[in-house]
Design an enzyme around this catalytic site. Structure first.
Site, PDB file in Angstrom:
ATOM      1  CB  SER A 319      -0.808   0.180   1.250  1.00  0.00           C
ATOM      2  OG  SER A 319      -2.059   0.725   0.896  1.00  0.00           O
ATOM      3  CG  ASP A 330       7.366   4.394 -11.772  1.00  0.00           C
ATOM      4  OD1 ASP A 330       7.946   3.522 -11.996  1.00  0.00           O
ATOM      5  OD2 ASP A 330       6.158   4.240 -12.071  1.00  0.00           O
ATOM      6  CE  LYS A 344      -5.358  -1.871   0.807  1.00  0.00           C
ATOM      7  NZ  LYS A 344      -5.258  -0.380   0.324  1.00  0.00           N
TER       8      LYS A 344
END
Length: 419
Positions: A319, A330, A344
């Protein structure tokens, strides 16, 4: 908490939402307090209130392929004489969504949830959710330092029995209640890990949760900062900031951020910690609501440090941990080392209901800056490294910690290339 309006995208800066296993899965063994049920039968309006939140906010506008209005009528027509019967009907209604993260919390469970941000838990220290394939509760993570953690319980362990009673098909809240109990009492938990089934006996206790530890370590003769973040509670962002500032003052040449077995917590804490490492304008996370509208959180200020960074993750990193790790990966700000994260990618809003109960409702999906939807997929590390089966808590960030050692090598390469 604020009630998201389904006519606009979810605004991270406005809504107190959870990207957390702690919020969206049962808090197994996290409260020993028992509330009395002297308020009388729960009115059917609590069921209607729950239905309305789902109708207005739920991330899937098709409600798992069912006519949500007809579902409401079906459950309103069912007789109920007690609060418990109404609660059972609400839980049954929510189960039709096939989303273990959207769940009803009775007053005791809701109060337990609210205490998780205060930094103190009591019980065995497990975060669990439901494995829909096996119909068994599955461990997301064991709170670091808790009885479950010391007992060797690991992410993705299936809970098959509690004190000799099977858990298959049991409601998640019922499983959590069976794991709770008087401080000092014991509970026997039957676990399945792969093909192996075994028991652990855990003694319930009060657990003080300090989400951040840090220290200055040496790598190739140079000082580096090691920061371990065990959960995203209300203190996490401030404590991470303080750790970075202290390590910067000690001339740390680079950093290792350890998110292993971190089940998540407050979404805002994950976003804020990502901003400590990113440059203004870089995307931290996208959120996508039920209409497919996308909103984003960005870095807004100069980072606290621009020094090289490596992040450690594993199957218990869930999460908010995945939001943070995905943002750093990224944006090419950090290399990820370890094993694939939990996966999740749903965000919940937590609503208090009229009678003191509560509702966690999935209101959006999140995507990493490269627009990856990692729900049920997880985040793959840049460098995959397993831990030895005999690994223990005391060996974190030592020579016996193969993931830490691999992270140190990755950081050493990054330091060499930055010169």
């Amino acid at each position: 908490m604020d009630k998201p309006n389904d006519a606009r995208p979810v605004r991270l800066r406005r809504h107190a939402v959870w990207a957390a296993a702690l919020a969206s899965a049962a808090l197994a063994g996290c409260s020993a307090e028992v509330l009395s049920s002297t308020a009388g039968p729960a009115p059917k309006e609590v069921l209607t209130e729950t239905w309305t939140y789902i109708n207005n906010e739920y991330v899937d506008p098709k409600f798992n392929g069912q006519d949500w209005w007809s579902v409401r009528q079906t459950y309103l027509e069912k007789p109920a004489e007690t609060s418990e019967q109404v609660y059972e009907q609400i839980a049954s209604m929510l189960k039709t969504l096939d989303d273990p993260y959207t769940r009803f919390l009775n007053p005791k469970q809701f109060k337990s949830l609210q205490t998780t941000t205060s930094g103190e838990l009591s019980g065995v220290g497990l975060q669990i959710t439901l494995d829909t394939e096996s119909e068994l509760p599955v461990v997301i993570a064991a709170v670091e330092g808790s009885p479950a953690f010391r007992g060797g319980v690991k992410a993705r362990d299936l809970i098959v029995e509690i004190d000799g009673r099977p858990t298959k098909g049991q409601a998640l809240d019922d499983v959590a209640d069976r794991l709770r109990g008087k401080i000092g009492s014991q509970v026997n938990v039957g676990l399945r890990r792969g093909e192996r089934t075994f028991d652990v006996t855990l003694t319930r206790e009060t657990i003080q949760v300090n989400p951040v530890t840090s220290q200055l370590k040496r790598l190739d003769g140079r000082p580096i900062g090691y920061i371990r973040l065990s959960q995203f509670n209300g203190n996490a962002a401030q404590q991470v900031r303080q750790a970075i500032e202290k390590l910067e003052a000690q001339d740390a040449a680079g950093y290792i951020l350890d998110l292993r077995s971190n089940p998540g917590g407050l979404l805002e804490a994950g976003v804020e910690i990502a901003r400590y490492w990113l440059t203004p304008g870089q995307t931290v996370v996208y959120t996508v609501n039920r209409q497919g509208e996308r909103d984003q959180a960005r870095a807004q200020r100069a980072p606290l440090t621009a020094r090289p960074l490596v992040v450690l993750i594993d199957g218990g990193s869930a999460s908010a941990s995945e939001i943070l790790a995905g943002a750093l990966q990224d944006n090419r700000r950090a290399q990820l080392v370890g094993t694939k994260s939990f996966g999740k990618g749903l965000i919940q809003a937590i609503h208090p209901l009229k009678d003191g109960s509560g509702l966690a409702v999935s209101i959006a999906r999140y995507q990493t800056p490269s627009r990856r939807d990692i729900h049920k997929q997880g985040i793959e590390p840049d460098v995959k490294v397993e831990l030895p089966k005999s690994f223990s808590l005391e060996q974190l960030a030592t020579d016996a910690d193969s993931q830490y050692q691999a992270g140190a090598k990755a950081l050493s390469r990054a330091l060499a290339s930055s010169q």
